[in-house]
Write a protein that holds these residues in place. Structure first.
Motif, short mmCIF file in Angstrom:
data_model
loop_
_atom_site.label_atom_id
_atom_site.label_comp_id
_atom_site.label_asym_id
_atom_site.label_seq_id
_atom_site.Cartn_x
_atom_site.Cartn_y
_atom_site.Cartn_z
N ALA A 481 -0.57 -34.81 -46.34
CA ALA A 481 -0.67 -34.07 -45.07
C ALA A 481 -0.90 -32.60 -45.35
N PHE A 482 -1.74 -32.00 -44.55
CA PHE A 482 -1.94 -30.55 -44.61
C PHE A 482 -2.30 -30.04 -43.24
N VAL A 483 -2.11 -28.74 -43.04
CA VAL A 483 -2.49 -28.14 -41.76
C VAL A 483 -3.69 -27.24 -42.00
N ARG A 484 -4.71 -27.36 -41.18
CA ARG A 484 -5.82 -26.41 -41.18
C ARG A 484 -5.49 -25.37 -40.11
N GLU A 485 -5.42 -24.11 -40.52
CA GLU A 485 -5.03 -23.06 -39.59
C GLU A 485 -6.17 -22.09 -39.35
N VAL A 506 7.05 -41.94 -42.13
CA VAL A 506 7.06 -40.76 -42.99
C VAL A 506 7.59 -39.55 -42.23
N THR A 507 8.28 -38.68 -42.97
CA THR A 507 8.65 -37.40 -42.38
C THR A 507 7.81 -36.33 -43.05
N ILE A 508 7.12 -35.54 -42.23
CA ILE A 508 6.27 -34.47 -42.74
C ILE A 508 6.98 -33.15 -42.45
N SER A 509 7.15 -32.32 -43.49
CA SER A 509 7.91 -31.08 -43.31
C SER A 509 6.98 -29.87 -43.23
N GLU A 532 13.39 -29.24 -34.74
CA GLU A 532 14.06 -27.98 -35.03
C GLU A 532 13.78 -27.49 -36.45
N ASP A 533 13.68 -28.46 -37.39
CA ASP A 533 13.47 -28.11 -38.81
C ASP A 533 11.98 -27.94 -39.14
N GLU A 534 11.15 -27.84 -38.12
CA GLU A 534 9.70 -27.69 -38.28
C GLU A 534 9.04 -28.92 -38.90
N GLY A 535 9.77 -30.02 -38.93
CA GLY A 535 9.19 -31.25 -39.46
C GLY A 535 9.09 -32.30 -38.37
N MET A 536 8.60 -33.47 -38.76
CA MET A 536 8.42 -34.50 -37.76
C MET A 536 8.30 -35.86 -38.43
#
Ligand code: GLC
Ligand code: CA
Length: 551
Positions: A481-485, A506-509, A532-536
């Protein structure tokens, strides 16, 4: 669609490229060779698909002993492919559709049929005497590796006419130019100016690491090679601003990155990301993402305005030169079960056969390609899942005629298929009756229409070309997983891939601010809210891809 004249100087950063050899696409005069007129005829197709730029491998005068990468005249069109007027018409046609045209610049070597070489071997003291690297012995530069290991056993070849050896990094019929000779630089600049004046938008710098060789070095990425590229870039920026250079440097990450140059001495605008490619295939076959995550995390920063060129396949073998020996052995096990599938240090197969013609894998592979940092280069025919023919010579396995319709000729030509430059693929699952553009265009669920749709999505999201990339941590070995910003307007996109043959919980942080909402970019369904922990926590189906906007 952008108008060629008003497009920004860094147009290549948001472009989707499409590589196609002229001889492979469409034959209009019935001689069995695809031609420039055929390319023009198919521009509407490329534009419909969502292609922004076409990369044409060499279509110049050539004895065609290396797919045209053996050039005998840099400024002449090979008559088999048409005329210069037809090239001009192709360029106009592309530009009229807002499409760019990139051509190959093969300046490490020429064909031995080039007049420069003919003169060089004939008259050592003449104006071309020093255009190539000649030597009385074949023992210099012994630490330089051989690239075409299947055909060559030395980088030196004996010339009976000049009674000396000449240097060649590829086939022995491709003598290397001598960059220690300034006259060679000028001759090459003239070639670049010739095509740039016509309006060509970019150049792929073929085999660019090998220009200079020294007794101390290994003939790859030596400092004067970089100095030469910087001069070439400076000339283009001054005389033809907005033209793009893309490096074909099959090198390790820290070496590839040098081809972008420095802020003071910029070199290429783009460089192919050779290091990441094999790890994509690794993940697809094994479900392991460590190598892929590693290369993405360690991808060196590149300077503003530059871009990676990412690809899955191209006209060459799937090269395994840049992975470790152990990794190479595993890749051969996974992807080249038949000895004939191997060629040089790589694999001669097309994308669909490599991925067992599995639609889920083809989608995951392409979706990943289209959201990696950089600009994607698609290879013709992969958008319909074309097959290959490993029994053809050298790397011709994946250079067969484009399959336009279900007829025996695939709609490539009205000539008898037995006269084609290469036979149409006939293997089970990949015949023209099973894989062709016409039927896939009519079928909303086809791979072709899927490809068109994801290209549209990529363009709409904007962030994929110019945004930055943050690789995330997941608690599942098969999930990347990655974020494109965005570096400007637009919203971030979370890109997640499950390479496992099983569904993954899966939990992605570290996705982003708590409370941000994730929405499926295809379809718009709400997926959930960042915790809350910026994960999901996410439930990902087996072999699946996800582009989720974060807002
Ligand atoms: C590049 C080309 C390849 C060619 C070689 C020699 O690697 O991609 O097709 O054979 O250069 O020109
Ligand atoms: Ca033709």
């Amino acid at each position: 669609m952008n108008d060629a004249s008003s497009s920004p100087l860094d147009w290549y950063r948001s472009a989707v490229f499409y590589e196609v050899m002229v001889r492979s696409f469409r034959d209009t005069n019935g001689d069995g060779y695809g031609d420039l007129a055929g390319m023009s005829e198919k521009l509407d197709y490329l534009s419909w698909l969502g292609i922004d730029a076409v990369w044409l491998p060499p279509f110049f005068a050539s004895p065609l002993r290396d797919g045209g990468y053996d050039i005998s005249d840099y400024t002449a069109v090979n008559p088999l492919f048409g005329t210069m007027e037809q090239f001009d018409a192709l360029l106009d046609g592309a530009h009229a559709r807002g499409m760019k045209v990139v051509i190959d610049l093969v300046i490490n070597h020429t064909s031995d049929q080039h007049v420069w070489f003919q003169e060089s071997r004939r008259d050592p003291n003449g104006p071309f005497g020093d255009f190539y690297l000649w030597s009385g012995t074949n023992e210099r530069f012994e630490n330089v590796r051989i690239i075409f290991t299947d055909t060559e056993d030395s980088n030196w070849a004996w010339d009976d006419e000049r009674k000396q050896y000449y240097w060649h990094r590829f086939f022995s019929h491709q003598p290397d130019l001598n960059y220690d000779n300034p006259a060679v630089h000028e001759a090459v600049f003239d070639v670049v100016r010739f095509w740039a004046k016509k309006g060509v938008d970019g150049f792929r710098l073929d085999a660019i690491p090998y220009l200079y060789v020294s007794d101390e070095g290994n003939g790859e990425s030596e400092p004067p090679t970089h100095a030469f590229i910087a001069r070439l870039r400076a000339m283009l920026d001054t005389e033809f601003p907005g033209r793009m250079l893309v490096a074909e440097a099959n090198q390790l990450p820290r070496q590839v990155v040098e081809y972008f140059g420095t802020p003071d001495a910029p070199e290429c605008n783009m460089a192919f990301n050779f290091p990441v490619m094999p790890y994509i295939f690794w993940a697809l076959a094994s479900g392991e993402t460590t190598g892929l995550r590693g290369t993405l995390t360690e991808l060196p920063e590149i300077q503003g305005g530059s871009a990676w060129g990412v690809f899955l396949r191209n006209h060459d073998e799937l090269t395994l030169e840049m992975v470790t020996e152990a990794e190479r052995a595993t890749m051969y096990e996974l992807y080249a079960p038949e000895p004939r599938m191997k060629v040089n240090v790589g694999i001669r197969r097309r994308l669909a056969p490599l991925l067992d013609n599995r639609r889920d894998k083809l989608e995951v592979a392409n979706a990943l390609l289209l959201c990696l940092p950089g600009s994607p280069f698609l290879y013709y025919g992969d958008e319909i899942g074309m097959g290959d023919n490993i029994w053809l010579d050298d790397r011709d396995a994946s250079r067969t005629p484009m399959q336009w319709d279900a007829s025996a000729s695939g709609g490539f030509s009205h000539a008898d298929p037995s006269s084609f430059y290469l036979p149409v693929v006939t293997s089970e699952g990949f015949t023209t009756a099973e894989v062709n553009v016409e039927e896939q265009r009519a079928d909303p669920d086809s791979l072709l229409n899927w490809t068109k749709a994801i290209l549209e999505l990529r363009h709409r999201l904007g962030v994929m070309g110019t945004g930055s990339t943050r690789v995330l941590t997941t608690d599942h070995p098969s999930v990347l997983a990655f974020v494109r910003e965005p570096n400007g307007p637009g919203v971030p996109v979370l890109c997640a891939f499950n390479f496992s043959e099983n569904a993954a919980e899966v939990t992605i942080s570290g996705i982003g601010p708590a409370g941000a909402r994730l929405v499926n970019a295809r379809g718009g369904a709400e997926v959930g809210e960042v915790g809350e922990d910026e994960g999901m926590a996410l439930a990902l189906p087996a072999m699946s891809w996800h582009w989720l906007t974060v807002s």
